[in-house]
Motif scaffolding. Structure first.
Motif, PDB file in Angstrom:
ATOM      1  N   SER A  27       1.640  65.508 -10.105  1.00 17.94           N
ATOM      2  CA  SER A  27       1.401  65.730 -11.527  1.00 17.94           C
ATOM      3  C   SER A  27       2.560  66.511 -12.155  1.00 17.94           C
ATOM      4  O   SER A  27       3.344  67.154 -11.452  1.00 17.94           O
ATOM      5  N   GLN A  86       6.083  71.445 -12.638  1.00 14.38           N
ATOM      6  CA  GLN A  86       6.361  72.713 -13.313  1.00 14.38           C
ATOM      7  C   GLN A  86       6.234  73.888 -12.349  1.00 14.38           C
ATOM      8  O   GLN A  86       7.070  74.799 -12.358  1.00 14.38           O
ATOM      9  N   ASP A  87       5.204  73.870 -11.504  1.00 13.92           N
ATOM     10  CA  ASP A  87       5.035  74.924 -10.499  1.00 13.92           C
ATOM     11  C   ASP A  87       6.202  74.927  -9.518  1.00 13.92           C
ATOM     12  O   ASP A  87       6.716  75.989  -9.142  1.00 13.92           O
ATOM     13  N   ARG A 130       2.163  69.147 -13.861  1.00 21.95           N
ATOM     14  CA  ARG A 130       1.862  70.561 -13.576  1.00 21.95           C
ATOM     15  C   ARG A 130       2.422  70.982 -12.216  1.00 21.95           C
ATOM     16  O   ARG A 130       2.968  72.069 -12.067  1.00 21.95           O
ATOM     17  N   THR A 131       2.307  70.126 -11.218  1.00 17.44           N
ATOM     18  CA  THR A 131       2.867  70.420  -9.895  1.00 17.44           C
ATOM     19  C   THR A 131       4.378  70.539  -9.987  1.00 17.44           C
ATOM     20  O   THR A 131       4.979  71.448  -9.398  1.00 17.44           O
TER      21      THR A 131
END
Length: 91
Positions: free
Chosen positions: A53, A58-59, A55-56
């Motif tokens: 994702s 970004q992390d 989000r992953t």
């Protein structure tokens, strides 16, 4: 004061066998660096290439830019990420 290390945990071999190309975060971070060294990429392009994702991604970008892994990344006006010119992976 305690040291906080990024979480690098590999999933089981079964997860890799099921077809998750980057089941291990450490492997995914190295692949992300390889992709970024090839050409600047957006978070969406990285997510699609890594099968995770946004989000992953970004992390993971935050983890790469943090101690102890410090990878000097920049983001251009079009939202594409790339390592600073001249930076080399020391492994």
């Amino acid at each position: 004061m305690s040291t906080v290390w990024p979480s690098i945990r590999c999933q089981s071999d079964a997860a890799v066998a099921v077809g998750q190309p980057h089941a291990c975060r450490a492997e995914r971070l190295i692949e992300m660096i390889r992709l970024l060294k090839g050409r600047p990429q957006t978070s969406r392009e990285l997510a699609d290439a890594l099968g995770v994702s946004i989000r992953t991604v970004q992390d993971d970008l935050a983890a790469l830019q943090s101690w102890p892994m410090y990878v000097p990344l920049w983001r251009d006006d079009d939202g594409r990420w790339a390592p600073l010119e001249g930076w080399r992976l020391g492994i």
